[in-house]
Every structure is written in C-alpha cells, then in structure tokens.
Write a protein that holds these residues in place. Structure first.
Motif, short mmCIF file in Angstrom:
data_model
loop_
_atom_site.label_atom_id
_atom_site.label_comp_id
_atom_site.label_asym_id
_atom_site.label_seq_id
_atom_site.Cartn_x
_atom_site.Cartn_y
_atom_site.Cartn_z
N SER A 131 0.80 -1.26 0.05
CA SER A 131 0.05 0.07 -0.04
C SER A 131 0.97 1.23 0.08
O SER A 131 1.95 1.25 0.17
N THR A 145 -4.20 1.77 -3.92
CA THR A 145 -3.66 1.49 -2.55
C THR A 145 -3.24 2.37 -1.59
O THR A 145 -2.74 1.95 -0.53
N SER A 195 -12.10 2.06 -6.49
CA SER A 195 -11.67 1.86 -5.21
C SER A 195 -11.24 3.33 -4.54
O SER A 195 -10.40 3.19 -3.61
N ARG A 242 -8.78 -11.28 -6.06
CA ARG A 242 -9.19 -10.12 -5.28
C ARG A 242 -8.44 -10.14 -4.01
O ARG A 242 -8.20 -8.97 -3.23
N LYS A 243 -8.41 -11.56 -3.18
CA LYS A 243 -7.75 -11.57 -2.07
C LYS A 243 -6.20 -10.89 -2.09
O LYS A 243 -5.90 -10.33 -1.10
N LYS A 303 -5.01 -8.79 -3.80
CA LYS A 303 -5.08 -7.20 -3.96
C LYS A 303 -5.57 -6.87 -2.38
O LYS A 303 -4.98 -5.71 -2.00
N GLN A 304 -6.20 -7.57 -1.60
CA GLN A 304 -6.49 -7.14 -0.33
C GLN A 304 -5.62 -7.47 0.68
O GLN A 304 -6.06 -7.51 1.85
#
Ligand SMILES: [Zn+2]
Length: 329
Positions: free
Chosen positions: A89, A121, A152, A308-309, A311-312
């Motif tokens: 991030s 991010t 986002s 997606r996970k 990315k998270q």
C-alpha cells in the motif's frame, strides 16, 4: 521516444482530452488516469510530466532532448516525484514526505509534478492526507494518479481530479502487432490475452521468468487432472518459490485463469483457439473429461476471488493453499 501521436493510436479520447487542455493552456491540477494494465497509463503520465518541464516544447510534445527531458528519462528530475506502493500500500508517511518536499519551492522552477502509481492502494489515512493537499492546489503543481480500479478511490479524491478513462486495446490489434514483430501466432494469442501493451508483451516474450511461470501453470493444471492429491505439495515446492512478488502472483493467477478458460472454451466450441494449453492432444481430452462446464465456471470464480484476496493483502501462501483445496473439491 513516445509522442502524443503514438498515444493517440492507442488512446484517442484520452490523448485528445489532454492535448486540448495543453493547447488551451489549461492543464488540470489533478488527473486520475484509470484503465486496465497495459493501457498506457505510465506512458501518458511520463509524457505529460515531460511536457510540463520541457525547455523546448514542440507543440504539445516535449523535445525529449533538453536537459529536463533527459533527467526525467533517467528518473532524476528533482521536481518530479513518483510514488509507488511501499509493499502492498501507499502509506501516510509517503504522502507526508511528498508534502515536505513540496513545501520547499521547486528546486529549479516553480513547476512540480507528482505521479501516484496504483492510487487505489492508498491507505485511508494516506488518502485523507492527500485530499488536503488536493484541496489547496498550488498553481504550478500537477498530480497524476494512476489506477486499475478507479472505483476503489475515495469519491472525495475522484471529485477533485479530471478523470481520464483509458480504453483496452482490442486483442486482435495487439495480436497483429506482435506477429509483425515476429512473435508466433499462438504465443501472440497468449500475450494479447495478458496485456494490451505491446512493449510489455514483447518483454514477457523474452523473459525467462515468464517462460518458467507458464510451464508451472501448465504443470499445475495437468496435476489437477492426473494427480490432484499432489497439488498441495506442488504449490509449495514449485509455485510459491517462483511467484514471489505481488505482480508475479497476479500474473500466475492470470495464467491459471486462461488455462482453465481454455478447457471451458473447448467444451463449448471445439474449433476455438486456445491461448495456454495445447489444443489437440490427449491431455486436453483428459482435462475435458475431468472438469464439467459447471465445475470450470466455478473454478474461474474461485481464481477471480483469489486475485481479489491478493489485492486485499491476504497472505499469498494462504491464498494459494485455499485455492488449491477449493479446486480439488
Ligand atoms: Zn525537452
């Protein structure tokens, strides 16, 4: 060197919007460039930054030869700041440092530009800090934010930016470009399914890591078909050591997605081309017998969820372990 004319071929609307604002002397103080990977976000940001600093502009284009242009090319211009995620991030300290840099007036001129890569991010704190910065625009500061996921990004930030949508390049255009460069048409199919940036595709084409990645993905799919009980071990011994960085892990899942898609496409229509798995061989036959259409659709969903996970910021090993077990079921 890239020019607006070349960008126009790829992104006519975006490039016209920016050229227009340049010609009218109304370059926005903040841009949000949103578009998929390979749509030219970095090239556009770099070209705009170069234009803003160039000492010998030629219309809307920078000269690419003056001192400022050269320093930007070598990544050494003191008033151009390029912020990328630190790990997963972009953190508040990074935004704070940027602001600190900017409180000193421009080193060389008053012009300052900052580019925020993967702006989605930004942590909430970092985004709020940045927002204050955007709320008090200084005349000579230009922010260029790049993202694959415009949604986002905080709406308060979005509303302060001029939003530029980038269009995906049609795969057949890309495919032809690659073949013109001497890439075999099957390889071109795969590369144009992964990116619509010719430069990126050609560098993947020559990249040993990518060749290895591709092999591992094909092996993994074969293992699901022939020896599903060994998949878990394979993930630990082959997959995890090869796919280390976040971008590599995403690429691995993209390849896996294409492989399972190939099997699904063969189910639906036998004469379609495949992009990753060889089409006419016994392995494809076995793969089609092992997975029904319904299962394949489910697997594609699982892979998208895994992407997606990642990315998270879920731990990559965990993501792959879960995926391995879910696909086996
Ligand atoms: Zn120049």
């Amino acid at each position: 060197m890239i020019t607006w004319e070349e960008i126009t071929d790829l992104q006519p609307i975006a490039s016209r919007t920016i050229i227009n604002s340049i010609n009218k002397g109304r370059v926005s103080h903040a841009y949000l460039l949103q578009g998929e990977r390979g749509t030219g976000k970095r090239d556009i940001a770099l070209l705009l930054a170069k234009y803003l600093f160039c000492l010998n502009r030629e219309g809307a284009n920078p000269c690419h030869t003056c001192n400022n242009c050269k320093r930007i090319d070598s990544g050494n211009h003191p008033d151009l700041h390029w912020i990328e995620p630190d790990g997963q991030s972009i953190k508040i300290e990074q935004v704070r440092n940027l602001q600190k840099e900017f409180t000193y007036s421009g080193m060389e001129s008053n012009q300052k530009v900052y580019v925020i890569q993967d702006a989605d991010t930004l942590t909430v704190n970092a985004a709020n800090r940045l927002l204050k910065f955007l709320e008090e625009p200084s005349k000579q500061t230009t922010a260029i934010m790049l993202t694959e996921n415009g949604h986002s990004i905080l709406s308060t930030i979005r509303s302060r930016c001029q939003i530029i949508e980038l269009q995906p390049l049609p795969p057949d255009v890309m495919n032809q470009r690659l073949q013109d460069e001497g890439v075999h048409h099957l390889e071109a199919n795969l590369l144009s399914a992964l990116t619509n940036n010719t430069k990126e595709a050609l560098s993947l084409h020559q990249d040993e890591w990518f060749a290895g990645a591709r092999k591992i993905v094909v092996q993994l799919i074969e293992m699901y078909v022939q020896k599903p009980e060994d998949v878990y071990l394979f993930i630990h011994q082959q997959w995890i050591p090869h796919f280390k960085e976040r971008t590599e892990q995403q690429m691995g899942l993209d390849l896996l997605l294409l492989g399972f898609q190939d099997i699904l496409h063969q189910h639906i229509k036998e004469d379609t081309t495949t992009v990753l798995l060889p089409k006419e061989d016994a392995k494809m036959e076995r793969a089609m017998m092992s997975f029904s259409k319904e299962q394949l659709l489910f697997i594609l969903q699982l892979i998208l969820t895994a992407k997606r996970k990642l990315k998270q910021n879920v731990q990559p090993t965990l993501v792959m372990e879960q995926l391995a077990l879910q696909i086996q079921r």
